[in-house]
Each structure stands twice: as C-alpha cells, then as structure tokens.
Scaffold this motif. Structure first.
Motif, mmCIF file in Angstrom:
data_model
loop_
_atom_site.group_PDB
_atom_site.id
_atom_site.type_symbol
_atom_site.label_atom_id
_atom_site.label_comp_id
_atom_site.label_asym_id
_atom_site.label_seq_id
_atom_site.Cartn_x
_atom_site.Cartn_y
_atom_site.Cartn_z
ATOM 1 N N PHE A 1 0.850 -1.184 0.000
ATOM 2 C CA PHE A 1 0.000 0.000 0.000
ATOM 3 C C PHE A 1 0.883 1.229 0.000
ATOM 4 C CE2 PHE A 1 -3.244 -2.920 1.204
ATOM 5 C CZ PHE A 1 -4.464 -2.295 0.996
ATOM 6 N N GLU A 2 0.494 2.227 -0.790
ATOM 7 C CA GLU A 2 1.218 3.487 -0.857
ATOM 8 C C GLU A 2 0.397 4.592 -0.209
ATOM 9 O OE1 GLU A 2 1.977 4.195 -5.009
ATOM 10 O OE2 GLU A 2 3.489 2.603 -5.117
ATOM 11 N N SER A 3 1.082 5.618 0.268
ATOM 12 C CA SER A 3 0.403 6.785 0.811
ATOM 13 C C SER A 3 -0.242 7.562 -0.339
ATOM 14 C CB SER A 3 1.391 7.676 1.553
ATOM 15 O OG SER A 3 0.750 8.844 2.010
ATOM 16 N N ALA A 4 -1.445 8.044 -0.115
ATOM 17 C CA ALA A 4 -2.154 8.822 -1.132
ATOM 18 C C ALA A 4 -1.774 10.300 -1.095
ATOM 19 C CB ALA A 4 -3.667 8.686 -0.937
ATOM 20 N N VAL A 5 -1.084 10.720 -0.029
ATOM 21 C CA VAL A 5 -0.756 12.129 0.182
ATOM 22 C C VAL A 5 0.616 12.243 0.838
ATOM 23 C CG1 VAL A 5 -3.187 12.822 0.462
ATOM 24 C CG2 VAL A 5 -1.840 12.177 2.474
ATOM 25 N N ASP A 6 1.167 13.452 0.823
ATOM 26 C CA ASP A 6 2.307 13.752 1.682
ATOM 27 C C ASP A 6 1.766 13.844 3.105
ATOM 28 O OD1 ASP A 6 3.906 13.918 -0.561
ATOM 29 O OD2 ASP A 6 4.078 16.100 -0.524
ATOM 30 N N PHE A 7 2.454 13.255 4.058
ATOM 31 C CA PHE A 7 1.933 13.158 5.423
ATOM 32 C C PHE A 7 3.100 13.155 6.406
ATOM 33 C CE2 PHE A 7 0.009 11.255 9.124
ATOM 34 C CZ PHE A 7 -1.341 11.566 9.040
ATOM 35 N N THR A 8 3.055 14.029 7.397
ATOM 36 C CA THR A 8 4.085 14.048 8.430
ATOM 37 C C THR A 8 3.561 13.320 9.664
ATOM 38 O OG1 THR A 8 5.007 16.128 7.630
ATOM 39 C CG2 THR A 8 5.531 15.512 9.903
ATOM 40 N N VAL A 9 4.321 12.320 10.123
ATOM 41 C CA VAL A 9 3.980 11.577 11.330
ATOM 42 C C VAL A 9 4.899 12.083 12.439
ATOM 43 C CG1 VAL A 9 3.676 9.313 12.390
ATOM 44 C CG2 VAL A 9 3.437 9.565 9.902
ATOM 45 N N PRO A 10 4.343 12.819 13.415
ATOM 46 C CA PRO A 10 5.180 13.385 14.478
ATOM 47 C C PRO A 10 5.763 12.303 15.385
ATOM 48 C CG PRO A 10 3.001 14.411 14.432
ATOM 49 C CD PRO A 10 2.955 13.219 13.533
ATOM 50 N N SER A 11 6.938 12.585 15.912
ATOM 51 C CA SER A 11 7.581 11.703 16.876
ATOM 52 C C SER A 11 6.825 11.765 18.205
ATOM 53 C CB SER A 11 9.026 12.145 17.097
ATOM 54 O OG SER A 11 9.586 11.468 18.209
ATOM 55 N N ILE A 12 6.724 10.628 18.894
ATOM 56 C CA ILE A 12 6.047 10.619 20.198
ATOM 57 C C ILE A 12 6.869 11.314 21.273
ATOM 58 C CG2 ILE A 12 4.849 8.453 19.689
ATOM 59 C CD1 ILE A 12 6.796 7.211 21.864
ATOM 60 N N TRP A 13 8.144 11.584 21.011
ATOM 61 C CA TRP A 13 9.033 12.135 22.040
ATOM 62 C C TRP A 13 8.944 13.644 22.143
ATOM 63 C CZ3 TRP A 13 9.913 8.225 24.834
ATOM 64 C CH2 TRP A 13 10.043 6.975 24.243
ATOM 65 N N LYS A 14 7.878 14.222 21.634
ATOM 66 C CA LYS A 14 7.664 15.657 21.691
ATOM 67 C C LYS A 14 6.716 16.005 22.846
ATOM 68 C CE LYS A 14 7.383 17.562 17.393
ATOM 69 N NZ LYS A 14 6.707 17.787 16.119
ATOM 70 N N LEU A 15 6.600 17.264 23.130
ATOM 71 C CA LEU A 15 5.590 17.796 24.049
ATOM 72 C C LEU A 15 5.618 17.155 25.440
ATOM 73 C CD1 LEU A 15 2.635 17.940 21.499
ATOM 74 C CD2 LEU A 15 4.149 19.806 22.178
ATOM 75 N N ASN A 16 6.794 17.058 26.024
ATOM 76 C CA ASN A 16 6.949 16.587 27.411
ATOM 77 C C ASN A 16 6.524 15.144 27.629
ATOM 78 O OD1 ASN A 16 8.026 19.015 28.324
ATOM 79 N ND2 ASN A 16 5.994 19.881 28.658
ATOM 80 N N PHE A 17 6.538 14.329 26.609
ATOM 81 C CA PHE A 17 6.136 12.935 26.779
ATOM 82 C C PHE A 17 7.034 12.229 27.792
ATOM 83 C CE2 PHE A 17 6.132 8.441 25.409
ATOM 84 C CZ PHE A 17 4.800 8.165 25.675
ATOM 85 N N LEU A 18 8.336 12.455 27.735
ATOM 86 C CA LEU A 18 9.247 11.830 28.698
ATOM 87 C C LEU A 18 8.970 12.313 30.117
ATOM 88 C CD1 LEU A 18 12.658 11.756 26.808
ATOM 89 C CD2 LEU A 18 11.207 9.832 27.426
ATOM 90 N N LYS A 19 8.646 13.585 30.259
ATOM 91 C CA LYS A 19 8.333 14.139 31.583
ATOM 92 C C LYS A 19 7.118 13.430 32.184
ATOM 93 C CE LYS A 19 7.050 18.451 33.862
ATOM 94 N NZ LYS A 19 6.748 19.871 33.663
ATOM 95 N N VAL A 20 6.104 13.210 31.383
ATOM 96 C CA VAL A 20 4.903 12.525 31.856
ATOM 97 C C VAL A 20 5.225 11.076 32.218
ATOM 98 C CG1 VAL A 20 2.580 11.756 31.219
ATOM 99 C CG2 VAL A 20 3.351 14.045 30.581
ATOM 100 N N LEU A 21 5.997 10.395 31.383
ATOM 101 C CA LEU A 21 6.385 9.020 31.700
ATOM 102 C C LEU A 21 7.173 8.946 33.006
ATOM 103 C CD1 LEU A 21 7.513 7.433 28.314
ATOM 104 C CD2 LEU A 21 5.445 6.954 29.612
#
Length: 178
Positions: A31-51
């Motif tokens: 399967f190919e992507s139908a669009v350009d798409f950015t998948v953000p990293s989970i390590w943003k927005l204080n994720f480590l701080k919450v963990l």
C-alpha cells in the motif's frame, strides 16, 4: 470478481496505484500513501516528563496527561484505496519490515483488520487508512507514493455454535463497536 482493490471516488484523479505485490512470491500487497503526510515523533511535548512522573508515582497535570494521550494517538495515513473480498475473507494490514527500522513507524495494535463489509457500506466508501505511531526521535515525512504497509487476503473460520450477529455495518473506521 472475487477480491481486489479499487481507488475511492475522492482520489479518482489523483494518480494513485492500487496495491501490488513487489515480487512473484510476495504474500502482501504493498500500500502506498495517497498524500504527503508528516507523522510526528512521540518524544515531543513533554512525553518523557509525563512518563517519568507516572513511573515515580507523582502527580501529573491533566494537561500533561492529555498531551501524552494525544502523542500516543495513532495517525491515519490515507491510502485512497478500498478492498473487496468474499464474505468469508479478511484483509490483514501489516507493517513493512523497513518501517520500524528505517522510519521508526509501527502499527500500534500490530495489525489492521479490514472486514468484507467495510467495502461500500452505507455511510463510508471503505477507504483504508494505515494506522501508525512514530517511535523515532524525529518527525517522519511520508511522501505520496511511499510504501507504508502491506495487505494480505485470508480466509477465516467461524465457530460452530456462534450466535449469528444481527448488526450490519453502517459506518467506517472503528464503526463496528467499542
């Protein structure tokens, strides 16, 4: 026609390719992507701080928890494709082996299940989306036409003493229940 793929109506003029097998012995259809798409990293927005706070049993604000949940919410990459198959068949969506290694992308529940009644049901044409999370350190840009997953058609069995389901699918992604 027994089983196969079609392009959904909203992508008819978008120059998409239906899924294909890359080699003669390949079980999966790419399967190919139908669009350009950015998948953000989970390590943003204080994720480590919450963990860290959860691990140390400290109080975590509702806002930080909401941010962490938002980060862990899978992203749906549109394919512009729908699949038709027999009533006793299923299309299993699986990750490509290169996605975790090269891109840090994983399918959060391991596989995707596309039921035969997902195709052209009452309120959804049946477009297939590839559900992913990005565990890589940086955002990943998926370009239109990049291979993002694979689909494998399979027969399935039902139990002898099954109470026959009476509900018919009326919607799209995730519509058959909680």
């Amino acid at each position: 026609m027994t089983r196969g793929f079609e392009i959904v109506s909203s992508y008819t003029d978008k120059d998409l390719r239906v899924p294909y097998r890359s080699t003669q012995q390949a079980a999966g259809y790419d399967f190919e992507s139908a669009v350009d798409f950015t998948v953000p990293s989970i390590w943003k927005l204080n994720f480590l701080k919450v963990l860290w706070a959860i691990w140390h049993q400290e109080t975590v604000s509702a806002a930080e928890t909401d941010k962490a949940k938002a980060i862990l919410k899978p992203f749906l990459i549109p394919t512009g494709i729908k699949a038709y198959m027999g009533a006793d068949e299923v299309l299993i969506l699986a990750n490509r082996s290169s996605n975790p290694l090269k891109r840090g992308l994983v399918i959060p529940n391991g596989i995707g299940v596309i039921d035969a009644d997902y195709y052209n049901n009452d309120s959804n044409e049946g477009e297939i989306f590839m559900q992913v999370l990005n565990f890589g350190l940086t955002d990943v840009l998926i370009k239109k036409g990049d291979r993002i997953g694979q689909g494998i058609f399979l027969n399935y069995l039902t139990a002898d003493n099954e109470a026959q389901p009476r509900q018919q699918r009326k919607g799209g992604f995730g519509s058959s229940g909680r």
